[in-house]
Design a protein around this motif. Sequence first.
Motif, PDB file in Angstrom:
ATOM      1  N   LYS A 167      -8.363  -9.102  10.458  1.00 40.50           N
ATOM      2  CA  LYS A 167      -9.207  -9.330   9.303  1.00 40.50           C
ATOM      3  C   LYS A 167      -8.974 -10.489   8.318  1.00 40.50           C
ATOM      4  CE  LYS A 167     -10.711  -4.327   8.745  1.00 40.50           C
ATOM      5  NZ  LYS A 167     -12.119  -4.519   8.579  1.00 40.50           N
ATOM      6  N   GLY A 168      -8.065 -11.408   8.688  1.00 39.26           N
ATOM      7  CA  GLY A 168      -7.656 -12.306   7.779  1.00 39.26           C
ATOM      8  C   GLY A 168      -7.183 -11.820   6.308  1.00 39.26           C
ATOM      9  N   ILE A 169      -6.265 -10.854   6.210  1.00 39.32           N
ATOM     10  CA  ILE A 169      -5.937 -10.003   4.934  1.00 39.32           C
ATOM     11  C   ILE A 169      -5.089 -11.163   4.106  1.00 39.32           C
ATOM     12  CG2 ILE A 169      -4.391  -8.410   4.026  1.00 39.32           C
ATOM     13  CD1 ILE A 169      -5.534  -6.527   6.371  1.00 39.32           C
ATOM     14  N   LYS A 170      -5.484 -11.221   2.964  1.00 43.02           N
ATOM     15  CA  LYS A 170      -4.591 -11.921   2.104  1.00 43.02           C
ATOM     16  C   LYS A 170      -3.600 -11.130   1.429  1.00 43.02           C
ATOM     17  CE  LYS A 170      -8.866 -14.960   1.519  1.00 43.02           C
ATOM     18  NZ  LYS A 170      -9.777 -15.484   0.571  1.00 43.02           N
ATOM     19  N   ILE A 171      -2.411 -11.326   1.579  1.00 44.17           N
ATOM     20  CA  ILE A 171      -1.412 -10.688   0.857  1.00 44.17           C
ATOM     21  C   ILE A 171      -0.977 -11.263  -0.494  1.00 44.17           C
ATOM     22  CG2 ILE A 171       1.090 -10.015   1.174  1.00 44.17           C
ATOM     23  CD1 ILE A 171      -0.829  -8.814   2.981  1.00 44.17           C
ATOM     24  N   ILE A 172      -1.153 -10.334  -1.690  1.00 40.58           N
ATOM     25  CA  ILE A 172      -0.769 -10.796  -2.934  1.00 40.58           C
ATOM     26  C   ILE A 172       0.395  -9.724  -3.480  1.00 40.58           C
ATOM     27  CG2 ILE A 172      -1.670 -10.751  -5.504  1.00 40.58           C
ATOM     28  CD1 ILE A 172      -4.459 -11.033  -4.112  1.00 40.58           C
ATOM     29  N   GLU A 173       1.643 -10.622  -3.679  1.00 40.03           N
ATOM     30  CA  GLU A 173       2.588  -9.930  -4.066  1.00 40.03           C
ATOM     31  C   GLU A 173       2.498  -9.650  -5.854  1.00 40.03           C
ATOM     32  OE1 GLU A 173       6.192 -11.420  -2.408  1.00 40.03           O
ATOM     33  OE2 GLU A 173       5.029 -12.256  -0.681  1.00 40.03           O
ATOM     34  N   ILE A 174       2.933  -8.550  -5.981  1.00 38.27           N
ATOM     35  CA  ILE A 174       2.772  -8.032  -7.435  1.00 38.27           C
ATOM     36  C   ILE A 174       3.842  -7.184  -8.073  1.00 38.27           C
ATOM     37  CG2 ILE A 174       1.332  -6.896  -9.096  1.00 38.27           C
ATOM     38  CD1 ILE A 174      -1.111  -7.947  -7.770  1.00 38.27           C
ATOM     39  N   ARG A 181      -2.775  -1.124 -11.836  1.00 38.13           N
ATOM     40  CA  ARG A 181      -3.784  -1.900 -12.808  1.00 38.13           C
ATOM     41  C   ARG A 181      -4.541  -2.892 -12.100  1.00 38.13           C
ATOM     42  NH1 ARG A 181       0.494  -2.971 -17.671  1.00 38.13           N
ATOM     43  NH2 ARG A 181       1.358  -0.860 -18.098  1.00 38.13           N
ATOM     44  N   ALA A 182      -3.808  -3.410 -10.651  1.00 42.67           N
ATOM     45  CA  ALA A 182      -4.467  -4.410  -9.945  1.00 42.67           C
ATOM     46  C   ALA A 182      -5.595  -4.013  -9.113  1.00 42.67           C
ATOM     47  CB  ALA A 182      -3.183  -5.204  -9.086  1.00 42.67           C
ATOM     48  N   ILE A 191       0.869   1.151  -3.048  1.00 42.72           N
ATOM     49  CA  ILE A 191       1.727   1.467  -4.383  1.00 42.72           C
ATOM     50  C   ILE A 191       2.604   2.698  -3.907  1.00 42.72           C
ATOM     51  CG2 ILE A 191       1.015   2.573  -6.590  1.00 42.72           C
ATOM     52  CD1 ILE A 191      -1.576   1.718  -6.450  1.00 42.72           C
ATOM     53  N   ASN A 192       3.765   2.481  -4.498  1.00 44.76           N
ATOM     54  CA  ASN A 192       5.043   3.295  -4.475  1.00 44.76           C
ATOM     55  C   ASN A 192       4.329   4.650  -5.094  1.00 44.76           C
ATOM     56  OD1 ASN A 192       6.278   0.691  -4.660  1.00 44.76           O
ATOM     57  ND2 ASN A 192       7.816   2.028  -3.773  1.00 44.76           N
ATOM     58  N   GLY A 193       4.945   5.741  -4.610  1.00 43.83           N
ATOM     59  CA  GLY A 193       4.427   7.180  -4.899  1.00 43.83           C
ATOM     60  C   GLY A 193       4.669   7.462  -6.362  1.00 43.83           C
ATOM     61  N   ASN A 194       5.747   7.121  -6.797  1.00 39.69           N
ATOM     62  CA  ASN A 194       5.951   7.428  -8.437  1.00 39.69           C
ATOM     63  C   ASN A 194       4.866   6.529  -9.204  1.00 39.69           C
ATOM     64  OD1 ASN A 194       7.518   4.885  -7.638  1.00 39.69           O
ATOM     65  ND2 ASN A 194       8.304   4.912  -9.567  1.00 39.69           N
ATOM     66  N   TYR A 195       4.639   5.237  -9.038  1.00 43.95           N
ATOM     67  CA  TYR A 195       3.693   4.445  -9.807  1.00 43.95           C
ATOM     68  C   TYR A 195       2.344   5.076  -9.548  1.00 43.95           C
ATOM     69  CZ  TYR A 195       7.737   1.481 -10.536  1.00 43.95           C
ATOM     70  OH  TYR A 195       8.987   0.996 -11.012  1.00 43.95           O
ATOM     71  N   ALA A 196       2.016   5.694  -8.433  1.00 43.53           N
ATOM     72  CA  ALA A 196       0.727   6.214  -8.025  1.00 43.53           C
ATOM     73  C   ALA A 196       0.517   7.485  -8.912  1.00 43.53           C
ATOM     74  CB  ALA A 196       0.603   6.509  -6.736  1.00 43.53           C
ATOM     75  N   GLU A 198       2.124   8.209 -11.736  1.00 43.95           N
ATOM     76  CA  GLU A 198       1.999   7.882 -13.005  1.00 43.95           C
ATOM     77  C   GLU A 198       0.605   7.699 -13.488  1.00 43.95           C
ATOM     78  OE1 GLU A 198       4.912   5.203 -14.638  1.00 43.95           O
ATOM     79  OE2 GLU A 198       6.563   6.268 -13.602  1.00 43.95           O
ATOM     80  N   ALA A 199      -0.146   6.769 -12.280  1.00 45.27           N
ATOM     81  CA  ALA A 199      -1.444   6.301 -12.728  1.00 45.27           C
ATOM     82  C   ALA A 199      -2.467   7.464 -12.457  1.00 45.27           C
ATOM     83  CB  ALA A 199      -1.834   5.263 -11.898  1.00 45.27           C
ATOM     84  N   GLY A 200      -2.148   8.745 -12.074  1.00 40.71           N
ATOM     85  CA  GLY A 200      -3.141   9.636 -12.356  1.00 40.71           C
ATOM     86  C   GLY A 200      -3.687   9.902 -10.675  1.00 40.71           C
ATOM     87  N   LEU A 201      -3.216   9.058  -9.847  1.00 38.95           N
ATOM     88  CA  LEU A 201      -3.524   9.054  -8.305  1.00 38.95           C
ATOM     89  C   LEU A 201      -2.867  10.202  -7.678  1.00 38.95           C
ATOM     90  CD1 LEU A 201      -3.442   5.366  -7.675  1.00 38.95           C
ATOM     91  CD2 LEU A 201      -5.536   6.893  -7.843  1.00 38.95           C
ATOM     92  N   THR A 202      -3.272  11.059  -6.654  1.00 39.51           N
ATOM     93  CA  THR A 202      -2.636  11.880  -5.752  1.00 39.51           C
ATOM     94  C   THR A 202      -2.699  11.398  -4.570  1.00 39.51           C
ATOM     95  OG1 THR A 202      -3.697  13.724  -6.979  1.00 39.51           O
ATOM     96  CG2 THR A 202      -2.787  14.413  -4.877  1.00 39.51           C
ATOM     97  N   PRO A 203      -1.528  10.792  -3.959  1.00 42.42           N
ATOM     98  CA  PRO A 203      -1.306  10.265  -2.834  1.00 42.42           C
ATOM     99  C   PRO A 203      -1.617  10.957  -1.496  1.00 42.42           C
ATOM    100  CG  PRO A 203       0.869  10.031  -4.166  1.00 42.42           C
ATOM    101  CD  PRO A 203       0.061  10.804  -5.036  1.00 42.42           C
ATOM    102  N   ALA A 204      -1.266  12.143  -1.556  1.00 39.83           N
ATOM    103  CA  ALA A 204      -1.905  13.090  -0.510  1.00 39.83           C
ATOM    104  C   ALA A 204      -3.208  13.241  -0.291  1.00 39.83           C
ATOM    105  CB  ALA A 204      -1.008  14.393  -0.347  1.00 39.83           C
ATOM    106  N   LYS A 205      -4.079  12.782  -1.473  1.00 44.87           N
ATOM    107  CA  LYS A 205      -5.442  13.000  -1.514  1.00 44.87           C
ATOM    108  C   LYS A 205      -6.065  11.684  -1.495  1.00 44.87           C
ATOM    109  CE  LYS A 205      -7.432  14.360  -5.208  1.00 44.87           C
ATOM    110  NZ  LYS A 205      -7.875  15.034  -6.615  1.00 44.87           N
ATOM    111  N   ASP A 206      -5.785  10.813  -2.472  1.00 45.45           N
ATOM    112  CA  ASP A 206      -6.333   9.438  -2.607  1.00 45.45           C
ATOM    113  C   ASP A 206      -6.151   8.248  -1.842  1.00 45.45           C
ATOM    114  OD1 ASP A 206      -7.801  10.906  -4.869  1.00 45.45           O
ATOM    115  OD2 ASP A 206      -5.908  10.556  -6.105  1.00 45.45           O
ATOM    116  N   ALA A 207      -5.040   8.430  -1.256  1.00 45.66           N
ATOM    117  CA  ALA A 207      -4.512   7.188  -0.458  1.00 45.66           C
ATOM    118  C   ALA A 207      -5.488   7.186   0.810  1.00 45.66           C
ATOM    119  CB  ALA A 207      -3.285   7.355  -0.133  1.00 45.66           C
TER     120      ALA A 207
END
Length: 267
Positions: A167-174, A181-182, A191-196, A198-207
């Motif tokens: 897919k010619g993915i462009k890797i951006i390191e942050i 926020r990105a 995104i690491n689970g703890n930061y997800a 904190e941002a209101g994401l539910t990894p098991a559902k939103d990833a």
Amino acid sequence: MIKQTLFALAGLSLLVAQSLKAAPLRIAADPVPHAEILEYVKQIDPQLDLDIIELSGGVNANELLASGDVDANYFQHLPYLKDQEKALGKTFSVVADVHIEPLGIYSHRVKSLADLPQGASIALPNNSTNLSRALRLLEDKGLIRLQAQNNSGATLVTPQDIVDNPKGIKIIEIESPQLPRALDDVDAAIINGNYALEAGLTPAKDALGLESAAHNPYGNLLVTTPQLAKDARIVRLAKDLTSPQVAAFMRQHYNGSVIPVADEQHD
């Protein structure tokens, strides 16, 4: 006179020992989920006096531990710890392997990994261990192929190890804390689970794609110094963190986004 002095010294030693025994255990932790889990430990074991120091951006919890500003920390996995030991020239002690936070791929622009466009931009953590972990997740989901490597997590990979990128993915390191926020600026972010959380994401559902917890080398650890590894307070906290009560709290409170290591060991 000598006898009285000896009694006085013995009494002073006892007071010092009691004072040390009663001193709160200072532990540095990420706010979510680590500090939340520690707060639960305080509820089920109120006799263990914990002073929980929540980490903020830019604070290195291993430097705090090395300098004696805290007695332990709870936020990191083993590959990151080993990298830190090299960077700081210090040796730490792992006293408990507590939980796994599966790394996830998230997007505000697409609903599935198949929808990622040609030339998609994907933000990854910029520290070496989590960058390697994120690249392995992209490979696991069929988005890239890496050079054949030991997949234990001990061998780190970089974008230079990508040998196929259809897919010619462009890797951006942050910086890891900035990844949520990105999401408005890239096609996807890992995104690491703890930061997800904190941002209101539910990894098991939103990833869109989630790292497997089975045989995962990235369990989050309770870490201290070699001098404190057998401290009664540390031993007690390690026992609490790996107890059935805390495992049940993780399952009920985080709905598969924070997985007790014991669950994987019993599979």
